[in-house]
Design an enzyme around this catalytic site. Structure first.
Site, PDB file in Angstrom:
ATOM      1  N   CYS A 128       0.813  -1.230   0.000  1.00 33.27           N
ATOM      2  CA  CYS A 128       0.000   0.000   0.000  1.00 33.27           C
ATOM      3  C   CYS A 128       0.845   1.279   0.000  1.00 33.27           C
ATOM      4  CB  CYS A 128      -0.957  -0.013   1.178  1.00 33.27           C
ATOM      5  SG  CYS A 128      -0.223  -0.556   2.726  1.00 33.27           S
ATOM      6  N   HIS A 235      -2.636   6.460   4.590  1.00 31.78           N
ATOM      7  CA  HIS A 235      -1.202   6.582   4.879  1.00 31.78           C
ATOM      8  C   HIS A 235      -0.684   7.926   4.351  1.00 31.78           C
ATOM      9  CE1 HIS A 235      -1.329   2.502   6.039  1.00 31.78           C
ATOM     10  NE2 HIS A 235      -0.634   1.918   5.076  1.00 31.78           N
TER      11      HIS A 235
END
Ligand code: NAP
Length: 329
Positions: A128, A235
């Protein structure tokens, strides 16, 4: 034409997001088979305006399937993906196949052409943190030539799955459970994601290095420090990028604004920059704080944020499936 879909890990954090993205993109679905472990077999899942029962994953689960999405951890992919790949295209969200030869590792905005060589019927979805980083690096590399990248990440609790999300929520509510993360995460930051290797780097940090090289077909030095922060979702990353030539922040801003899937929010005088709450539940990667280094005109610094469950997993996987349909049928 419609496609029969199996989703291994349907009861998980990424699995739920894959269902949402398939719905939103109006994916041409025929039959749908939500799969998980024995633990959640029988659990009801709402998808595509119907209710489905989750089934236990077995080697026989893939008969009649066209595309199988895997998001149930690498040991599950190791065991079941080869069976699935005998009859279906496998799109795997785990790290198991990512660095293997003859397995394309694809971020459609960066290396869609790698889908053309898929002899094992398995396509890997990158880590990711890597996906959002290469989306930003690739247009800058094409324009100016990157010679080195240093990145620090600020990774959300849901990057560790449903249990990570719940553990942070419980800790925020005052419970002292600490099973998923190596230390309490609430009101703390943890400079460790996954396990340490003898080099002093963690496995997560090495994924960012090795996977970026494979996706970008480049080998410039990358150094990563991956940090877990008490954020539920999305994130963030702070990047320092070295170039072959002098680059002005304004030039980089223009390039990034015109690159696929990127949104620049960069007006610090008005307090405008992306944050996890900007990116959550969105399919775009957001960039801000683009600025020149104070001492070296060949270095830029910037900040980027993306929803790791979508950009970093589900949306990337569904985009791969859509690309594959376009070229193979
Ligand atoms: P999660 O929320 O913990 O979900 C795990 C899923 O796997 C659940 O559906 C679980 O089913 C299923 N599962 C576990 N053991 C199984 C088995 N033996 N057989 C079949 N299914 C099994 O995890 P996640 O965050 O969705 O992550 C899934 C994968 O995607 C991991 O490999 C992860 O590294 C990767 N990934 C995660 C993210 C992220 O941001 N979370 C991003 C990119 C990639 P039960 O309900 O039956 O336990």
């Amino acid at each position: 034409k419609t496609y029969n879909i199996a989703l291994v890990g349907a009861s998980g954090a990424v699995g739920a997001e894959i269902i949402s993205v398939l719905e939103e993109y109006q994916f041409p679905i025929g039959h749908f088979y939500p799969l998980a472990s024995k633990r959640s077999a029988g659990q009801k899942i709402k998808a595509f305006q119907s209710e489905y029962s989750v089934l236990e994953t077995t080697h026989a689960s893939f008969t009649g399937i066209d595309i199988a999405f895997f998001s149930a951890g690498k040991s599950v992919s190791e065991v079941f993906a080869p069976s699935a790949a005998k009859v279906a295209l496998v799109i795997d969200n785990t790290s198991h196949f990512r660095l293997q030869e003859d397995i394309p590792l694809v971020v459609p905005e960066v290396n869609v052409q790698d889908l053309n060589h898929c002899p094992k019927n398995i396509i890997a979805n990158p880590n990711c943190s890597t996906i959002q980083m290469v989306q930003v690096l690739n247009p800058l590399h094409e324009a100016f030539g990157i010679t080195r990248v240093d990145v620090s990440t600020y990774q959300a609790a849901s990057g560790a799955g449903k249990r990570g999300l719940i553990e942070l929520q419980n800790q925020m509510a005052g419970h002292e459970t600490c099973e998923v993360f190596p230390h309490p995460l609430a009101l703390n930051v943890i400079p460790q994601i996954d396990v340490f290797l003898p080099s002093g780097y963690t496995k997560e940090e090495m994924k960012m290095v090795q996977e970026s090289h494979k996706i970008m077909h480049a080998d410039f030095p990358i150094s990563a420090t991956c940090v877990r922060v008490p954020v539920l979702r999305s994130h963030s990353e702070s990047l320092s990028i070295h170039f072959k030539q002098e680059v002005q922040a304004t030039q980089a801003r223009e390039i990034l604004k015109n690159s696929p899937n990127l949104v620049v929010i960069d007006d610090p005088s008005r307090g405008l920059y992306p944050m996890p709450i900007t990116a959550s539940c969105s399919d775009q990667t957001f960039i801000g704080r683009i600025r020149n280094d104070l001492f070296d005109s060949k270095i830029l610094h910037l900040w980027c944020v993306a929803d790791q469950l979508r950009v970093g997993a589900a949306t990337n996987a569904v985009k791969i499936a859509l690309e594959w349909i376009k070229t193979h049928h």
